[in-house]
Scaffold this motif. Structure first.
Motif, PDB file in Angstrom:
ATOM      1  N   VAL A 139       0.741  -1.022  -0.085  1.00 11.89           N
ATOM      2  CA  VAL A 139      -0.101  -0.087  -0.098  1.00 11.89           C
ATOM      3  C   VAL A 139       0.973   1.218   0.056  1.00 11.89           C
ATOM      4  O   VAL A 139       1.638   1.648   0.980  1.00 11.89           O
ATOM      5  N   LYS A 140       0.710   2.082  -1.094  1.00 11.94           N
ATOM      6  CA  LYS A 140       1.813   3.154  -1.118  1.00 11.94           C
ATOM      7  C   LYS A 140       0.891   4.639  -0.816  1.00 11.94           C
ATOM      8  O   LYS A 140      -0.234   4.731  -1.199  1.00 11.94           O
ATOM      9  N   ARG A 141       1.810   5.403  -0.353  1.00 11.42           N
ATOM     10  CA  ARG A 141       1.021   6.975  -0.183  1.00 11.42           C
ATOM     11  C   ARG A 141       2.040   7.862  -0.903  1.00 11.42           C
ATOM     12  O   ARG A 141       3.486   7.311  -0.823  1.00 11.42           O
ATOM     13  N   GLY A 142       1.650   8.851  -1.244  1.00 11.96           N
ATOM     14  CA  GLY A 142       2.678  10.092  -1.304  1.00 11.96           C
ATOM     15  C   GLY A 142       2.275  10.549  -3.081  1.00 11.96           C
ATOM     16  O   GLY A 142       2.200   9.464  -3.785  1.00 11.96           O
ATOM     17  N   LEU A 143       2.312  11.803  -3.172  1.00 10.02           N
ATOM     18  CA  LEU A 143       2.112  12.340  -4.480  1.00 10.02           C
ATOM     19  C   LEU A 143       3.474  12.420  -5.520  1.00 10.02           C
ATOM     20  O   LEU A 143       3.353  12.108  -6.519  1.00 10.02           O
ATOM     21  N   ILE A 144       4.435  12.875  -4.733  1.00 15.39           N
ATOM     22  CA  ILE A 144       5.761  13.090  -5.423  1.00 15.39           C
ATOM     23  C   ILE A 144       6.564  11.871  -5.184  1.00 15.39           C
ATOM     24  O   ILE A 144       7.268  11.394  -6.279  1.00 15.39           O
ATOM     25  N   VAL A 145       6.871  11.770  -4.122  1.00 17.33           N
ATOM     26  CA  VAL A 145       7.683  10.435  -3.641  1.00 17.33           C
ATOM     27  C   VAL A 145       6.796   9.403  -2.910  1.00 17.33           C
ATOM     28  O   VAL A 145       6.183   9.621  -1.932  1.00 17.33           O
ATOM     29  N   GLU A 146       6.550   8.229  -3.741  1.00 13.22           N
ATOM     30  CA  GLU A 146       5.679   7.179  -3.065  1.00 13.22           C
ATOM     31  C   GLU A 146       6.544   6.361  -2.066  1.00 13.22           C
ATOM     32  O   GLU A 146       7.788   6.023  -2.429  1.00 13.22           O
ATOM     33  N   ARG A 147       5.768   5.822  -1.192  1.00 13.59           N
ATOM     34  CA  ARG A 147       6.565   5.189  -0.273  1.00 13.59           C
ATOM     35  C   ARG A 147       5.215   4.084   0.315  1.00 13.59           C
ATOM     36  O   ARG A 147       4.506   4.544   0.536  1.00 13.59           O
ATOM     37  N   THR A 148       6.160   2.717   0.732  1.00 11.77           N
ATOM     38  CA  THR A 148       5.264   1.828   1.277  1.00 11.77           C
ATOM     39  C   THR A 148       4.858   2.094   2.698  1.00 11.77           C
ATOM     40  O   THR A 148       5.809   2.249   3.573  1.00 11.77           O
ATOM     41  N   VAL A 149       3.512   1.990   3.024  1.00  6.52           N
ATOM     42  CA  VAL A 149       3.071   2.518   4.466  1.00  6.52           C
ATOM     43  C   VAL A 149       2.626   1.071   4.840  1.00  6.52           C
ATOM     44  O   VAL A 149       2.319   1.058   6.075  1.00  6.52           O
ATOM     45  N   ASP A 150       2.082   0.199   4.101  1.00  6.28           N
ATOM     46  CA  ASP A 150       1.640  -1.219   4.782  1.00  6.28           C
ATOM     47  C   ASP A 150       1.545  -2.121   3.560  1.00  6.28           C
ATOM     48  O   ASP A 150       1.880  -1.855   2.532  1.00  6.28           O
ATOM     49  N   TYR A 151       0.793  -3.186   4.000  1.00  5.13           N
ATOM     50  CA  TYR A 151       0.820  -4.451   3.050  1.00  5.13           C
ATOM     51  C   TYR A 151      -0.695  -4.931   3.087  1.00  5.13           C
ATOM     52  O   TYR A 151      -1.002  -5.167   4.202  1.00  5.13           O
TER      53      TYR A 151
END
Length: 283
Positions: A16-28
């Motif tokens: 599960v990814k978040r972020g508009l410019i830099v995406e980062r994984t916040v969960d699975y």
């Protein structure tokens, strides 16, 4: 008897990814959680469960269309999760798939002949003349008029398109076919034709099926064994008649209660029973 397909502790997680410019994984999200089963040559395992239970993801992981997060998938003794490139492509000659939607699984820009011959071209099987002969043979086997090889998918009904998809899956003479809800998008009368076709082909070519569906009535008619899947887990497994007639888990009973019967009074009873079982399963 040694199983043709052995799946052990199969896990598939999606980030599960978040972020508009830099995406980062916040969960699975764990779509498949430690699934294990075997399929013998010439036999059918029905994998059944409601939408979102992880059935199709399991089938895609078996064929390595999706790479599992962990676990083992052994086909004829060979570990598929360790294969890549040409080695994996060779294995796929023996393991094919029939997709759910016959309207979107066929390229509308390709003729029937090109669709069915595509696996032969990709794997460099035979000459052009040999492939043309093979295509006509395959179309005849699945009950499709071989003279239609130069027509396009949009010219045919859903049942005819699914026959084209089955012919394509048979092109390389596989030993295992993953059937990903192959009749759910079809009318009831056409469903019976496709199921009977799959059973006839199994007897003729000794095919093994992983038959994925959400309808236990459909699965029972085609399967030797049934595995019931719920929220990424297999919650019950056994011979088809035993699971259908003597289910052990409340979730399996809830699926059975959802099967239509031609009796309004009985349907009302089933609806009430289904609500009760859903509440039990949810807790």
């Amino acid at each position: 008897m040694t199983a043709l397909l052995e799946v052990r502790d199969l896990v598939k997680r999606f980030p599960v990814k978040r972020g508009l410019i830099v995406e980062r994984t916040v969960d699975y999200v764990e779509a498949v959680a430690g699934v294990s089963f075997d399929i013998e040559a010439g036999k059918t395992l029905g994998l059944v469960g409601e939408s979102g239970s992880g059935k199709s993801t399991t089938g895609f992981c078996v064929l390595q269309l999706l790479r599992p997060t962990s676990g083992s998938v052994r086909f004829d003794g060979q570990e598929l999760t360790e294969l890549e490139g040409e080695e994996l492509r060779r294995v796929r000659r023996d393991a094919q798939i029939v997709f759910q939607d016959p309207y979107s699984s066929l390229d509308p820009r390709m003729t029937v002949g090109n669709i069915v011959s595509e696996p032969l071209v990709v794997h460099k099987v035979g000459s052009r003349r040999d492939r043309q002969v093979r295509v006509r043979e395959l179309l005849d086997v699945v009950g499709f008029d071989p003279t239609y090889v130069n027509r396009y998918p949009h010219e045919f009904s859903g049942g005819q398109r699914q026959r084209i998809g089955i012919a394509r899956a048979l092109a390389l003479s596989p030993r295992l076919i993953v059937c990903d809800e192959p009749v759910s998008a079809l009318d009831v009368s056409i469903q019976a034709q496709i199921i009977n076709l799959l059973k006839d082909l199994q007897r003729e070519f000794n095919l093994a099926y992983l038959f994925i569906a959400h309808d236990l009535a459909v699965v029972r008619s085609v399967s030797d064994r049934i595995a019931v899947m719920h929220r990424g887990h297999i919650v019950e497994t056994g011979p088809a008649n035993e699971v259908y007639e003597r289910p052990k888990e409340d979730y399996t009973k809830a699926l059975l209660a959802a099967v239509p019967v031609p009796d309004p009074a009985r349907m009302r009873e089933r609806k009430s029973e289904r609500r009760r079982l859903r509440d039990v399963v949810a807790t």
